[in-house]
Design a protein around this motif. Structure first.
Motif, mmCIF file in Angstrom:
data_model
loop_
_atom_site.group_PDB
_atom_site.id
_atom_site.type_symbol
_atom_site.label_atom_id
_atom_site.label_comp_id
_atom_site.label_asym_id
_atom_site.label_seq_id
_atom_site.Cartn_x
_atom_site.Cartn_y
_atom_site.Cartn_z
ATOM 1 N N ILE A 337 35.850 -25.653 21.525
ATOM 2 C CA ILE A 337 36.129 -26.425 22.748
ATOM 3 C C ILE A 337 36.196 -25.500 23.953
ATOM 4 N N GLU A 338 36.847 -24.351 23.782
ATOM 5 C CA GLU A 338 36.966 -23.396 24.895
ATOM 6 C C GLU A 338 35.593 -22.878 25.318
ATOM 7 N N PHE A 339 34.760 -22.536 24.340
ATOM 8 C CA PHE A 339 33.448 -22.003 24.689
ATOM 9 C C PHE A 339 32.582 -23.063 25.373
ATOM 10 N N LEU A 340 32.607 -24.272 24.834
ATOM 11 C CA LEU A 340 31.766 -25.328 25.402
ATOM 12 C C LEU A 340 32.296 -25.814 26.750
ATOM 13 N N SER A 341 33.540 -25.449 27.066
ATOM 14 C CA SER A 341 34.101 -25.778 28.391
ATOM 15 C C SER A 341 33.832 -24.672 29.403
ATOM 16 N N HIS A 342 33.186 -23.607 28.931
ATOM 17 C CA HIS A 342 32.849 -22.481 29.811
ATOM 18 C C HIS A 342 31.935 -22.974 30.928
ATOM 19 N N LYS A 343 31.992 -22.313 32.071
ATOM 20 C CA LYS A 343 31.182 -22.737 33.221
ATOM 21 C C LYS A 343 29.686 -22.719 32.877
ATOM 22 N N VAL A 344 28.950 -23.538 33.590
ATOM 23 C CA VAL A 344 27.497 -23.615 33.398
ATOM 24 C C VAL A 344 26.823 -22.620 34.332
ATOM 25 N N MET A 345 25.822 -21.929 33.847
ATOM 26 C CA MET A 345 25.107 -20.932 34.643
ATOM 27 C C MET A 345 24.375 -21.607 35.809
ATOM 28 N N LYS A 346 24.556 -21.081 37.023
ATOM 29 C CA LYS A 346 23.939 -21.661 38.223
ATOM 30 C C LYS A 346 22.937 -20.725 38.883
ATOM 31 N N ASP A 347 23.154 -19.421 38.762
ATOM 32 C CA ASP A 347 22.300 -18.427 39.426
ATOM 33 C C ASP A 347 20.882 -18.516 38.858
ATOM 34 N N THR A 348 19.914 -18.847 39.715
ATOM 35 C CA THR A 348 18.535 -19.066 39.248
ATOM 36 C C THR A 348 17.905 -17.793 38.676
ATOM 37 N N ASP A 349 18.244 -16.636 39.256
ATOM 38 C CA ASP A 349 17.696 -15.380 38.727
ATOM 39 C C ASP A 349 18.256 -15.073 37.342
ATOM 40 N N LYS A 350 19.534 -15.373 37.143
ATOM 41 C CA LYS A 350 20.144 -15.137 35.832
ATOM 42 C C LYS A 350 19.550 -16.094 34.787
ATOM 43 N N ILE A 351 19.310 -17.339 35.194
ATOM 44 C CA ILE A 351 18.694 -18.308 34.278
ATOM 45 C C ILE A 351 17.296 -17.845 33.901
ATOM 46 N N ALA A 352 16.553 -17.326 34.904
ATOM 47 C CA ALA A 352 15.206 -16.805 34.622
ATOM 48 C C ALA A 352 15.280 -15.628 33.656
ATOM 49 N N ALA A 353 16.259 -14.750 33.868
ATOM 50 C CA ALA A 353 16.426 -13.600 32.959
ATOM 51 C C ALA A 353 16.733 -14.075 31.542
ATOM 52 N N MET A 354 17.572 -15.103 31.423
ATOM 53 C CA MET A 354 17.900 -15.646 30.100
ATOM 54 C C MET A 354 16.648 -16.190 29.406
ATOM 55 N N LYS A 355 15.781 -16.835 30.170
ATOM 56 C CA LYS A 355 14.551 -17.386 29.586
ATOM 57 C C LYS A 355 13.692 -16.271 28.993
ATOM 58 N N PHE A 356 13.584 -15.162 29.706
ATOM 59 C CA PHE A 356 12.732 -14.072 29.220
ATOM 60 C C PHE A 356 13.390 -13.292 28.091
ATOM 61 N N LEU A 357 14.692 -13.112 28.172
ATOM 62 C CA LEU A 357 15.389 -12.459 27.062
ATOM 63 C C LEU A 357 15.243 -13.287 25.788
ATOM 64 N N HIS A 358 15.321 -14.590 25.941
ATOM 65 C CA HIS A 358 15.178 -15.482 24.784
ATOM 66 C C HIS A 358 13.779 -15.367 24.175
ATOM 67 N N LEU A 359 12.753 -15.235 25.029
ATOM 68 C CA LEU A 359 11.387 -15.050 24.521
ATOM 69 C C LEU A 359 11.270 -13.757 23.717
ATOM 70 N N LEU A 360 11.922 -12.720 24.207
ATOM 71 C CA LEU A 360 11.779 -11.396 23.587
ATOM 72 C C LEU A 360 12.561 -11.263 22.284
#
Length: 643
Positions: A337-360
């Motif tokens: 519950i605590e983890f799923l209540s964690h804030k949602v990522m908003k920074d577009t550059d960080k989201i883009a980085a997550m997309k590429f890290l996930h690919l790799l």
């Protein structure tokens, strides 16, 4: 005599063309050259006149002539129907015929019943259908070439006008296709841009329906309408159209076209954000082609532009593991519950980085493996510091999988559950295939019966195919086969699945996954086709040596490890204990170069023990008895985590 003479004349004039025969006989009936006599109660004809009757050898001309004998409104309806295709439903015909040629009323489509009576059309439910494609071609030929574009545009606009909010997408696709066929009649830039936007919308709809070839055709049509200055005049729209086109081409495995489009966009893109989608598509394309190091390097290049750096060489193993353990402990302190209540990522550059890290994550699992834990760490650090996003599901599942190899089953299970919870909360349907692969092919194979994981892995395959994640769909399929083998599924059933999925991998050009499946394919084949034939043995040895050579050349450590594990199992089953021990020793040497040891859910240790025990009986050397003892210790530890 009459029927033979008539049939001879008909055959002479039609050369036996079935459609031409039907139309020729129909014309004889229409002209009273063939009729039924009530007086004599028999068919009659004037053979001399029929013999003199001229007939074109072009069935289209004959059919066109017959269509021209129909009422004008019926002719017009058939022309419209021919523009649309081989069939059309009544509601669509109503919308496009009512305003045409000054006709009044809502039932103009009923005029097509004349063509039905003449055998040119048929009714199927609410659809009018051309009886033969040559009839459609004949009807279309009656539209003058210089008017065809205008007629297609008219039909397309009328269809769009009649569209309702909840109407089937098929009519929208047909309308855009009609407008595309009238593209040469566009009068100004605004009309061209309007049609291009319609093609983009059609491409997006088709992609959402997993109709990737159709999507690519609409997007390509939109691109082909651009004029030379479009990058200056319509920059944002051009980026969007080209980026989606590259994604569609990737989905239908046209990787060369992906590379061409990516190169073009990367040259003209003004910002790193505008490059994101084509960079991602290019990385995936390289990965599917088994150019893993190129895919990784391309991903690193983009990440560096986002100020996320993967140092070369990566940090020392001890530093990496300590960092990973710290992150794991942080996550273990958090309830679901605590983890799923964690804030949602908003920074577009960080989201883009997550997309590429996930690919790799996938590519570093197979190549440049020392980067795999680093990619996991960076993904989880971004999640903890900047919030969760859809890619966090895959990062958590990847960490769970990685921890299994270090026998941290408690931590692995916790992170696996977090990944499944995040998957559900974020509605990350596009990542189901990956998260299922890592969980049901990871920690859940340690904690429960293998067979319980087969159905979810098959679901992961199906979801990957539906969402266009073909690569992970195929990895789910391969893992399904491997787990099926370990759980004792019938070898013939496994062989059929291997053949089925292998064909799909080749069709979708999934080179990397196909190579990954080859060790289990070879194992199943060896166990089914046991033989003492020296020629067959020689052939098998040759194939095995070639396969090993290829894996060594590509430095594919994961594939090599599977070859040694499965080769040892087969050798043990056939009582070739010297060969089995040789495979185990080669695997141990290989594992020194790898970041992790492949336990294969305890199966590797189990067969190691059997091999060492058999060899101990054969050689009477104490070292093999000692090895058996070491394996027993491992197995006792593994048993504690099963449920």
């Amino acid at each position: 005599y009459l029927s033979k003479s008539l049939s001879d004349i008909v055959y002479q004039k039609t050369s036996g063309n079935a459609l031409l025969v039907i139309q020729f006989l129909q014309s004889l009936w229409d002209e009273d050259l063939l009729y039924f006599s009530l007086q004599s109660k028999t068919w009659m004809c004037d053979l001399s006149e029929i013999n003199e009757k001229e007939i074109t050898d072009n069935v289209g001309v004959l059919l066109s002539g017959k269509i021209l004998q129909l009422p004008l409104r019926c002719q017009y309806g058939m022309k419209l129907l021919a523009c649309i295709g081989s069939r059309c439903d009544v509601s669509t015909l109503t919308s496009i015929m009512a305003p045409g040629k000054g006709f009044k009323g809502d039932n103009n489509w009923k005029m097509l019943d004349f063509a039905v009576d003449e055998g040119l059309l048929k009714k199927e439910g609410s659809n009018y259908v051309f009886v033969h494609d040559q009839i459609q071609q004949a009807a279309y030929s009656l539209v003058p070439e210089n008017e065809r574009g205008s007629l297609h545009r008219q039909v397309g606009h009328l269809m769009l006008k009649s569209l309702t909010e909840n109407q089937d997408d098929g009519l929208f696709f047909t309308a855009v296709s009609q407008l595309n066929q009238g593209e040469k009649k566009l009068e100004n830039d605004d009309e061209r841009l309007y049609l291009q936007k319609l093609n983009l919308r059609a491409g997006e709809k088709a992609m959402s329906l997993a109709a990737f070839s159709i999507a690519a055709s609409y997007l390509k049509a939109g691109i082909d309408m651009f004029l030379d200055n479009h990058w200056d005049q319509y920059y944002d729209f051009s980026i969007e159209l080209y980026s989606l086109y590259a994604e569609a081409e990737y989905s239908i495995c046209r990787f060369e076209e992906v590379g061409r489009v990516a190169e073009m966009v990367l040259k003209v893109a003004k910002s790193i954000q505008d490059k994101e989608r084509v960079y991602a598509t290019l990385v995936k394309s390289l990965g599917v082609e088994n150019r893993l190091e190129d895919a990784i390097d391309t991903g690193f290049s983009y990440l560096s532009q986002l100020d996320v750096h993967c140092t070369s060489p990566p940090p020392d193993k001890s530093i990496v593991m300590n960092t990973l353990i710290d992150i794991k402990r942080t996550l273990e302190k958090m309830s679901h519950i605590e983890f799923l209540s964690h804030k949602v990522m908003k920074d577009t550059d960080k989201i883009a980085a997550m997309k590429f890290l996930h690919l790799l994550l996938l590519y570093t699992f197979f190549s440049k493996q020392n980067y795999f834990p680093t990619i996991i760490i960076q993904s989880l650090q971004l999640t903890l510091h900047h919030g969760i996003c859809k890619e966090s599901c895959v990062a958590l599942a990847s960490c769970s999988y990685f921890l299994c190899e270090f026998q941290d089953f408690k931590g692995s299970e916790h992170l696996g559950l977090l990944s499944m919870g995040a998957l559900e909360k974020l509605k990350a349907q596009e990542y189901i295939s990956q998260v299922y692969l890592l969980n049901y092919g990871g920690i859940l194979c340690w904690t429960r019966n293998f067979k319980l994981n087969l159905e979810p892995l098959m679901l992961g395959y199906k979801m990957g195919m539906q969402t266009g994640d073909i690569q992970h769909a195929m990895f789910n399929a391969t893992t399904y086969i491997k787990i099926g083998f370990l759980s004792g599924l019938n070898l013939r059933e496994l062989e059929r699945n291997i053949e089925k999925f292998g064909k799909e991998m080749i069709e979708y050009k999934q080179t990397a996954v196909y190579r990954y499946m080859l060790p289990i394919k070879r194992t199943v084949s060896d166990l089914i086709l046991s033989t003492d034939d020296p020629l067959e043995i020689a052939r098998n040895n040759w194939e095995q040596n070639n396969f090993l050579k290829l894996a060594l050349e590509e430095n594919s450590l994961v594939v090599l490890c599977d070859i040694y594990i499965l080769g040892g199992i087969v050798a043990y089953i056939y009582g070739k204990y010297d060969l089995a021990v040789g495979f185990v020793q080669k695997r141990h040497e290989l594992e020194k170069k790898m970041w992790r040891t492949t336990f294969l859910f305890g199966v590797t240790a189990f067969y190691d023990g059997l091999i060492f025990l058999a060899f101990a009986h054969k050689s009477s050397e104490f070292e093999w008895t000692l090895e058996v003892g070491n394996v027993k210790t491992k197995m006792k530890r593994f048993v504690q985590y099963g449920k």
